[in-house]
Scaffold this motif. Structure first.
Motif, PDB file in Angstrom:
ATOM      1  N   UNK A   1       1.167  -1.090  -0.069  1.00 34.17           N
ATOM      2  CA  UNK A   1       0.134   0.314   0.174  1.00 34.17           C
ATOM      3  C   UNK A   1       0.896   1.241   0.007  1.00 34.17           C
ATOM      4  N   UNK A   2      -0.095   2.506  -0.039  1.00 36.41           N
ATOM      5  CA  UNK A   2       1.110   3.368  -0.253  1.00 36.41           C
ATOM      6  C   UNK A   2       1.051   3.892  -1.431  1.00 36.41           C
ATOM      7  N   UNK A   3       0.503   3.893  -2.623  1.00 37.76           N
ATOM      8  CA  UNK A   3       0.545   4.217  -3.404  1.00 37.76           C
ATOM      9  C   UNK A   3      -0.314   5.106  -3.584  1.00 37.76           C
ATOM     10  N   UNK A   4       0.070   6.244  -4.381  1.00 38.09           N
ATOM     11  CA  UNK A   4      -0.693   7.811  -4.999  1.00 38.09           C
ATOM     12  C   UNK A   4      -1.781   6.952  -6.313  1.00 38.09           C
ATOM     13  N   UNK A   5      -0.622   6.853  -7.151  1.00 31.07           N
ATOM     14  CA  UNK A   5      -0.833   6.033  -8.612  1.00 31.07           C
ATOM     15  C   UNK A   5      -0.182   5.439  -8.931  1.00 31.07           C
TER      16      UNK A   5
END
Length: 304
Positions: free
Chosen positions: A149-153
Motif C-alpha cells: 500500500x501507500x501508492x498515489x498512482x
C-alpha cells in the motif's frame, strides 16, 4: 506489419483517445485490445486488416486481462467485471476497496502462473491511498489478496518472464519498484528498481529477455531498463503522454504503443495532433507471451 521500421514509431490508428491505455495482444485473434479510460471505451484493432471496433462500457475501464474462455476481466472504478467481446456484455461484479470510495482500479497484468496482479489509486491523484493486489483461485472462486500500500498512482504492474519478480510503479514518485515473488505468491525484498529523470512511469511490460519497457507520461518516449536496472536508450515518441506498450504480431516483435491527450493544452495538441492515437514500431527482441487467467466455474464471487 513487419514493414514497420525498427524503433521508429508510426501511427497505425489515428484514434486520438482521451486516455488510451492497457494494450493486450490476443494471438488467437491477431488483434490488439486496449481502452480509453476517460471515455469508457474498449477498442479492438486488427493490424493486418486495419479493422477497428469499439464497445461502450458502463463505466471507465482501466484494464482488460484475457481469460481462457475468450472473455476478459475488466478493471472498473469500483471492482471487477467480466467482459465478453462476442456479445458486448459486462457481468459478474466483484467489489474491490468498498471502504475507499475515492479510489479506483488502475492497471493490471497476468503472470506466467495465471495469477492476476493489479493496483488501485486515488482518483484525485493526491493521496497515497492505492494498493497492490493479487487474484488467484481457490475452491470457491476468486481470492483477492492485499499485498502492498501507500501508492498515489499505482501503475504497471509487470512480471518478469520467469515469474519471480514483480515490477510496480508509483507514478508521481517517478519510481519503479521491484519485489521478489515467493513460491506461495507472497511478496518480499521490496527495492527501488529505477527512477525516471524525465516524465512519469506509466504502464510497464517485460520482453522475452526480461527487459522492462515503460511508457512515460509527460516524457515523450518509451523507457527501457535491463533486468539489473541499467537504462537502455529509449524509443522517442512523437507525442508527450505515452501510456503503455504491448508486443504483438506473429513473431511478437511489433511494439504497439497507446498514448493520451488528457492534460495537454491547446498549444501542445496543435503540435501533436495525433496524441491519443495508437502507434507501432518493430523491435529486434520478441515480447513475452500474453498469459491468460483461468476462472473457476466462470464466477466472480469474492470481494476485497
Amino acid at each position: 506489419m513487419t514493414s514497420l521500421p525498427l524503433h521508429q514509431p508510426d501511427c497505425v490508428l489515428d484514434l486520438r483517445a482521451t486516455l488510451g491505455e492497457g494494450p493486450v495482444w490476443i494471438s488467437a485473434e491477431d488483434a490488439l485490445y486496449f481502452v480509453d479510460i476517460v471515455e469508457a471505451k474498449i477498442h479492438r484493432f486488427h493490424p493486418v486488416t486495419r479493422e477497428h471496433r469499439t464497445w461502450s462500457a458502463p463505466d471507465r475501464v482501466a484494464f482488460l486481462l484475457p481469460v481462457a474462455d475468450g472473455t476478459f476481466l475488466a478493471g472498473m472504478p469500483d471492482g471487477l467485471r467480466r467482459f465478453d467481446p462476442r456479445t458486448g456484455h459486462f457481468s459478474d461484479h466483484t467489489t474491490v476497496e468498498a471502504t475507499k470510495p475515492g479510489n479506483r482500479l488502475n492497471d493490471g497484468c497476468v503472470d506466467p502462473h495465471g495469477r492476476i496482479w493489479f493496483g488501485t489509486m486515488d482518483d484525485g491523484e493526491e493521496l497515497p491511498a492505492g494498493s497492490i493486489y493479487r487474484i488467484v483461485h481457490d475452491g470457491d472462486g476468486l481470492q483477492i489478496t492485499h499485498h502492498d500500500e501507500g501508492y498515489t498512482v499505482s501503475n504497471g504492474p509487470a512480471v518478469s518472464p520467469c515469474g519471480k519478480i514483480l515490477y510496480v510503479c508509483d507514478s508521481p514518485e517517478q519510481t519503479i519498484y521491484a519485489f521478489d515473488i515467493q513460491s506461495d505468491g507472497e511478496l518480499a525484498n521490496e527495492r527501488i528498481f529505477a527512477r525516471l529523470q524525465h516524465g512519469y512511469p506509466d504502464g510497464i511490460v517485460t520482453d522475452s529477455e526480461g527487459t522492462v519497457w515503460c511508457g512515460t507520461w509527460g516524457g515523450g518516449r518509451v523507457a527501457r531498463f535491463r533486468p539489473d536496472g541499467t537504462e537502455l536508450p529509449p524509443v522517442p515518441m512523437p507525442v508527450t503522454n505515452v501510456t503503455k506498450v504491448a508486443f504483438g504480431g506473429e513473431d511478437l516483435k511489433t511494439v504497439f504503443v497507446t498514448t493520451a491527450r488528457k492534460g495537454l493544452d491547446a498549444e501542445t495538441l496543435a503540435k501533436e495532433p495525433q496524441a491519443g492515437s495508437l502507434f507501432a514500431f518493430r523491435t529486434d527482441v520478441a515480447g513475452a507471451s500474453q498469459h491468460v487467467f483461468r476462472l473457476n466455474g466462470g464466477k466472480l464471487n469474492k470481494g476485497a
